[in-house]
Design an enzyme around this catalytic site. Sequence first.
Site, short mmCIF file in Angstrom:
data_model
loop_
_atom_site.label_atom_id
_atom_site.label_comp_id
_atom_site.label_asym_id
_atom_site.label_seq_id
_atom_site.Cartn_x
_atom_site.Cartn_y
_atom_site.Cartn_z
N ASP A 163 25.16 68.60 19.39
CA ASP A 163 24.01 68.52 20.38
C ASP A 163 25.42 68.51 21.79
OD1 ASP A 163 24.34 65.92 22.11
OD2 ASP A 163 25.60 66.27 20.65
N LYS B 76 38.02 67.70 18.48
CA LYS B 76 37.38 68.19 16.97
C LYS B 76 37.49 69.64 16.86
CE LYS B 76 33.05 65.52 18.11
NZ LYS B 76 31.71 65.31 17.67
N ASP C 165 26.77 62.04 16.70
CA ASP C 165 25.61 61.24 17.84
C ASP C 165 25.02 62.89 18.53
OD1 ASP C 165 27.44 59.94 17.44
OD2 ASP C 165 28.23 59.29 19.00
N THR D 56 33.23 63.30 14.47
CA THR D 56 32.58 62.65 15.41
C THR D 56 33.63 62.64 16.38
OG1 THR D 56 31.19 60.97 15.52
CG2 THR D 56 32.34 61.46 13.57
N ALA D 57 33.68 61.88 17.04
CA ALA D 57 34.74 60.69 17.68
C ALA D 57 34.74 59.60 17.62
CB ALA D 57 34.50 60.49 19.46
N ASP E 24 28.52 67.93 13.80
CA ASP E 24 28.39 66.48 14.93
C ASP E 24 27.90 65.66 14.66
OD1 ASP E 24 29.43 64.83 17.62
OD2 ASP E 24 27.47 65.59 18.00
N ASN F 114 30.55 69.48 25.14
CA ASN F 114 32.15 68.89 24.63
C ASN F 114 32.66 70.20 23.67
OD1 ASN F 114 32.14 67.54 26.94
ND2 ASN F 114 31.26 65.95 26.26
#
Length: 343
Positions: A271, A248, A98, A203-204, A96, A274
Site C-alpha cells: 500500500d 525490504k 500493514d 514487514t517492518a 506487505d 516506501n
Amino acid sequence: MAALGWLTPRRRSATARSVLAGEASAEAARKTALADEPLGTVDSAEALEAAEAEEAEALEARDAAAAEAAAPTSPAEPAEPEFPVAGDDLAAAFFDLDNTVMQGAAIFHFGRGLYKREFFQRRELARFAWQQAWFRLAGVEDPEHMQDARDSALSIVKGHKVSELMSIGEEIYDEYMAERIWPGTRALAQAHLDAGQKVWLVTAAPVETATIIARRLGLTGALGTVAESVDGVYTGRLVGEPLHGPAKAEAVRALAAGEGLDLARCAAYSDSHNDIPMLSLVGHPYAINPDTKLRKHARAHDWRLRDYRTGRKAVKVGVPAAAGVGAIAGGAAAAIALHRRRK
C-alpha cells in the site's frame, strides 16, 4: 531530496545496514518457514467465507469489464494471460503487512496486547496510540514515527525471552489482529497458494510477530525486522535496521536467491510508496489500498491496483480523520480504565 532515495537503484538507496537487515531477515525467514504446515489453511471459516465473497465481487467486476472490452465497438485485444501461473515453482508472492494484508499497524496492536499484560504503563500506551493515529491519518509510513515506534518496542521487550513473546503473540493475534485482515488481499494470497507458489509476508514488524500472522493465515513464512537475542533473550538492539524501504527489497532479493526464485516471475503487493524498491524488483507489482504517491507511481508504470477501502470497507478502516482519532482515543481510554479497575 531524501524521499528520492526510495526510488534509486540498489547502489544508491541501500546502505550496509539495510543490506544486513535484509539478509538477516531472509535467513530468519528460511529457518522458520512453515514448510511442514499445510498451505492454504485459514484462521477461521468466517474469514474464508468473507474472502470468497470478496473474491466473487472481484471476479464479477472483472467479467463485467471483460464484456465491455469485447463489445463490437471496441477493437479486439489479446486475452490477459492467467496469473498466477499454476505450477510455476520459480515464482512466489511477497505481501506487505500493514494496511495491505491487515488494517492498521501490527506493532500497535502488539503494543496494545503487551499493555494489557502490564509490560508497560499508560505513558507508553499513549505513545503507541499517537503513533497509530498518525499512521491512520497520514496514510504513510513516516520514518521518524517508525523510529519512535521501534525504540519503544525494543525498550519494552529487552530482557524478555523470545519464546515468551512468541507465546503472547499468538494470544494477541486472536485478540486484536484476526478481525482486521483484508478479505480481498487474503484472497489474492490464496490464489498464489492454490497455484502451488510460496507466499511471504514482508514487514517492518518484528519477524516473530510476522511469523505468527503468516502461520495463522496459512502462508509460507515472513520477512520482518530482526531483534538481536542472546541465549534466547532480547538484548534491546536490532540486527542492522528496521525492515523498511530499501531493506525490504534487500530481504526479498536475499530470500529469492536462497530459494532459487526468478524475481521476474514473482509478485509483490503493498500500500505504501516506501515499498517501491520492493515492488520494482518483481515482474508483477500490485498497489493495494495505495497511498497517493504509490497510486500515482503505479499508474505511471502501468502497475495493477486494488483498493478494498471503498464502499462498506471504508467504514471498517475508519478513513475520516475524526473517526481515526476517536477510535484510537477511545481504545486508549478503555485500556486505561480497565487497568485502573484491576488495581
